[in-house]
Design an enzyme around this catalytic site. Structure first.
Site, PDB file in Angstrom:
ATOM      1  N   GLU A 192      -2.583  -4.908  11.564  1.00 49.03           N
ATOM      2  CA  GLU A 192      -3.460  -5.116  10.402  1.00 49.03           C
ATOM      3  C   GLU A 192      -3.700  -6.604  10.132  1.00 49.03           C
ATOM      4  O   GLU A 192      -4.037  -6.985   9.012  1.00 49.03           O
ATOM      5  CB  GLU A 192      -2.850  -4.439   9.173  1.00 49.03           C
ATOM      6  CG  GLU A 192      -2.657  -2.938   9.342  1.00 49.03           C
ATOM      7  CD  GLU A 192      -1.881  -2.318   8.197  1.00 49.03           C
ATOM      8  OE1 GLU A 192      -2.450  -2.211   7.101  1.00 49.03           O
ATOM      9  OE2 GLU A 192      -0.709  -1.948   8.391  1.00 49.03           O
ATOM     10  N   SER A 238      -2.734   1.563   7.046  1.00 50.32           N
ATOM     11  CA  SER A 238      -4.174   1.513   7.294  1.00 50.32           C
ATOM     12  C   SER A 238      -4.647   2.572   8.292  1.00 50.32           C
ATOM     13  O   SER A 238      -5.622   2.378   9.009  1.00 50.32           O
ATOM     14  CB  SER A 238      -4.605   0.114   7.783  1.00 50.32           C
ATOM     15  OG  SER A 238      -4.506  -0.817   6.738  1.00 50.32           O
ATOM     16  N   GLU A 286       1.343   9.199   1.342  1.00 47.10           N
ATOM     17  CA  GLU A 286       2.147   7.986   1.514  1.00 47.10           C
ATOM     18  C   GLU A 286       1.907   7.038   0.348  1.00 47.10           C
ATOM     19  O   GLU A 286       0.933   7.178  -0.405  1.00 47.10           O
ATOM     20  CB  GLU A 286       1.813   7.285   2.825  1.00 47.10           C
ATOM     21  CG  GLU A 286       0.387   6.788   2.944  1.00 47.10           C
ATOM     22  CD  GLU A 286       0.143   6.100   4.285  1.00 47.10           C
ATOM     23  OE1 GLU A 286       0.754   5.043   4.520  1.00 47.10           O
ATOM     24  OE2 GLU A 286      -0.661   6.613   5.068  1.00 47.10           O
ATOM     25  N   ASP A 297      -1.833   7.631  -1.584  1.00 42.50           N
ATOM     26  CA  ASP A 297      -2.916   8.377  -0.948  1.00 42.50           C
ATOM     27  C   ASP A 297      -2.594   9.865  -0.964  1.00 42.50           C
ATOM     28  O   ASP A 297      -1.442  10.274  -0.734  1.00 42.50           O
ATOM     29  CB  ASP A 297      -3.112   7.911   0.496  1.00 42.50           C
ATOM     30  CG  ASP A 297      -3.541   6.450   0.568  1.00 42.50           C
ATOM     31  OD1 ASP A 297      -4.162   5.966  -0.401  1.00 42.50           O
ATOM     32  OD2 ASP A 297      -3.244   5.795   1.583  1.00 42.50           O
ATOM     33  N   ARG A 336      -0.385   1.692  -4.041  1.00 37.53           N
ATOM     34  CA  ARG A 336      -1.493   2.651  -3.946  1.00 37.53           C
ATOM     35  C   ARG A 336      -0.981   3.899  -3.236  1.00 37.53           C
ATOM     36  O   ARG A 336      -0.408   3.808  -2.147  1.00 37.53           O
ATOM     37  CB  ARG A 336      -2.663   2.060  -3.162  1.00 37.53           C
ATOM     38  CG  ARG A 336      -3.976   2.832  -3.376  1.00 37.53           C
ATOM     39  CD  ARG A 336      -5.054   2.461  -2.383  1.00 37.53           C
ATOM     40  NE  ARG A 336      -4.784   3.052  -1.084  1.00 37.53           N
ATOM     41  CZ  ARG A 336      -4.594   2.340   0.032  1.00 37.53           C
ATOM     42  NH1 ARG A 336      -4.612   1.025   0.006  1.00 37.53           N
ATOM     43  NH2 ARG A 336      -4.345   2.954   1.175  1.00 37.53           N
ATOM     44  N   ASN A 348       1.578   2.916  -0.448  1.00 35.73           N
ATOM     45  CA  ASN A 348       1.360   1.581   0.128  1.00 35.73           C
ATOM     46  C   ASN A 348       1.856   0.526  -0.859  1.00 35.73           C
ATOM     47  O   ASN A 348       1.353   0.446  -1.979  1.00 35.73           O
ATOM     48  CB  ASN A 348      -0.131   1.362   0.397  1.00 35.73           C
ATOM     49  CG  ASN A 348      -0.698   2.410   1.329  1.00 35.73           C
ATOM     50  OD1 ASN A 348      -0.643   2.276   2.529  1.00 35.73           O
ATOM     51  ND2 ASN A 348      -1.249   3.486   0.762  1.00 35.73           N
ATOM     52  N   GLY A 382      -4.490  -3.385   0.283  1.00 36.52           N
ATOM     53  CA  GLY A 382      -5.470  -4.395   0.644  1.00 36.52           C
ATOM     54  C   GLY A 382      -6.131  -5.033  -0.561  1.00 36.52           C
ATOM     55  O   GLY A 382      -6.260  -4.435  -1.626  1.00 36.52           O
ATOM     56  N   TYR A 434     -12.475  -0.235   6.722  1.00 36.91           N
ATOM     57  CA  TYR A 434     -12.803  -1.657   6.730  1.00 36.91           C
ATOM     58  C   TYR A 434     -14.179  -1.976   7.298  1.00 36.91           C
ATOM     59  O   TYR A 434     -14.471  -3.130   7.580  1.00 36.91           O
ATOM     60  CB  TYR A 434     -11.712  -2.423   7.497  1.00 36.91           C
ATOM     61  CG  TYR A 434     -10.348  -2.214   6.880  1.00 36.91           C
ATOM     62  CD1 TYR A 434     -10.084  -2.642   5.585  1.00 36.91           C
ATOM     63  CD2 TYR A 434      -9.338  -1.561   7.571  1.00 36.91           C
ATOM     64  CE1 TYR A 434      -8.848  -2.433   4.998  1.00 36.91           C
ATOM     65  CE2 TYR A 434      -8.089  -1.349   6.998  1.00 36.91           C
ATOM     66  CZ  TYR A 434      -7.862  -1.790   5.709  1.00 36.91           C
ATOM     67  OH  TYR A 434      -6.637  -1.579   5.128  1.00 36.91           O
TER      68      TYR A 434
END
Length: 303
Positions: free
Chosen positions: A13, A139, A266, A250, A248, A268, A272, A209
């Protein structure tokens, strides 16, 4: 104050981290801080010692910036830094460890099993469709959805391009049909629920992205009880893992199953901060602009 923005590194990443870091550095300068940008390399300890910052803004993604390694280094050096600490980072980067921590708190996650990649060439570990993913990448790096229609073969061919060619072991989970959702937590408050609709049906690295590949619906159009459950699960996970600053979470949500179809995938700990990233987007929805978001994360690091 003097802020070091730590970015780049050598993970899968790297490019995302550099984009996050440049945005954060620009925001710090606009806030009036003195900024040193460091693209992390193996001399990072010496470079940090020379810079002698008041605080480090950790803009790294993936290993070693998100798995507790850099956090341990910063702790040893006595430097304050943004986001979560050593133990939280080490657990959250590992999807299997995350399940072990969160399941006792009643947080619903897909049942999974760790498989040796080479065993996939003999047969499927789960009924199709199922998902294969690296245990400790972010990611959506290396994620594959295995279906009857996929071109991986049946069983998976050793010659088929996929994560089994890169990672010696993988986490296999049942595929959950439905919606892709995400929730950001900032300063111990869940901000909003965003639905992610991609042109391929899967929110992979390219979809995350590449501008125009994913439609972000914020707030998501969901039944009120599902929105409430998402926000609660994200905050509960943030607290159970001991996250700091922001995180964050998901989710996948199968409307056919009602609230029982909502699964956390998961958490994070280093979300980002790019122009397409979800934490800044949800912060904007709550009236927090990018510069204010950056300052709040710095403030949390200094507490």
């Amino acid at each position: 104050m003097h802020v070091v923005v730590l970015m780049g590194g050598w993970s899968a990443e790297r490019e995302v981290s550099l984009t996050s870091g440049k945005g954060i550095a620009a925001a710090c300068r606009a806030l009036g801080h003195r900024v040193t940008e460091i693209d992390m390399d193996r001399d990072i300890a010496a470079r940090l010692a020379e810079a002698a910052p008041d605080v480090v803004f950790n803009a790294l993604h993936g290993t070693p910036g998100e798995d507790g390694s850099v956090q341990g280094l910063l702790d040893l050096m006595g430097l304050k830094y943004t986001h979560s600490g050593v133990s939280t980072s080490a657990i959250a980067i590992d999807k299997e460890l995350t399940k072990l921590v969160l399941a006792p708190h009643g947080i619903r996650m897909p049942a999974g099993t760790i498989v040796a990649s080479e065993t996939l060439y003999a047969g499927d570990p789960l009924p199709r469709p199922y998902v294969l993913k690296p245990v400790n990448e972010g990611s959506s790096v290396g994620v594959a959805i295995v279906t009857d229609a996929s071109n991986y073969g049946n069983p998976i061919s050793a010659q088929a391009s996929g994560p089994w060619q890169v990672f010696p072991s993988l986490l296999a989970e049942p595929f959950i049909a439905g919606k892709e959702l995400t929730v950001a937590v900032l300063d111990d408050e869940a901000l909003a629920v965003t639905e992610l609709q991609t042109d391929t049906g899967f929110y992979d690295y390219e979809a995350k992205y590449t501008e125009g590949r994913t439609l972000h619906i914020c707030p998501a159009d969901l039944p009120p009880e599902i929105t409430a459950a998402c926000l609660k699960m994200a905050l509960d996970a943030h607290r159970a893992l001991g996250c700091k600053g922001t995180s964050r979470s998901d989710f996948r949500y199968d409307p056919a199953q009602g609230e029982g179809g909502l699964y956390l995938l998961e958490v994070n700990t280093q979300p980002g901060m790019t122009p397409l990233s979800l934490v800044p987007e949800q912060a904007r929805y709550r009236g927090i602009d990018y510069e204010s978001l950056v300052q709040r994360l710095i403030d949390a690091a200094l507490k």
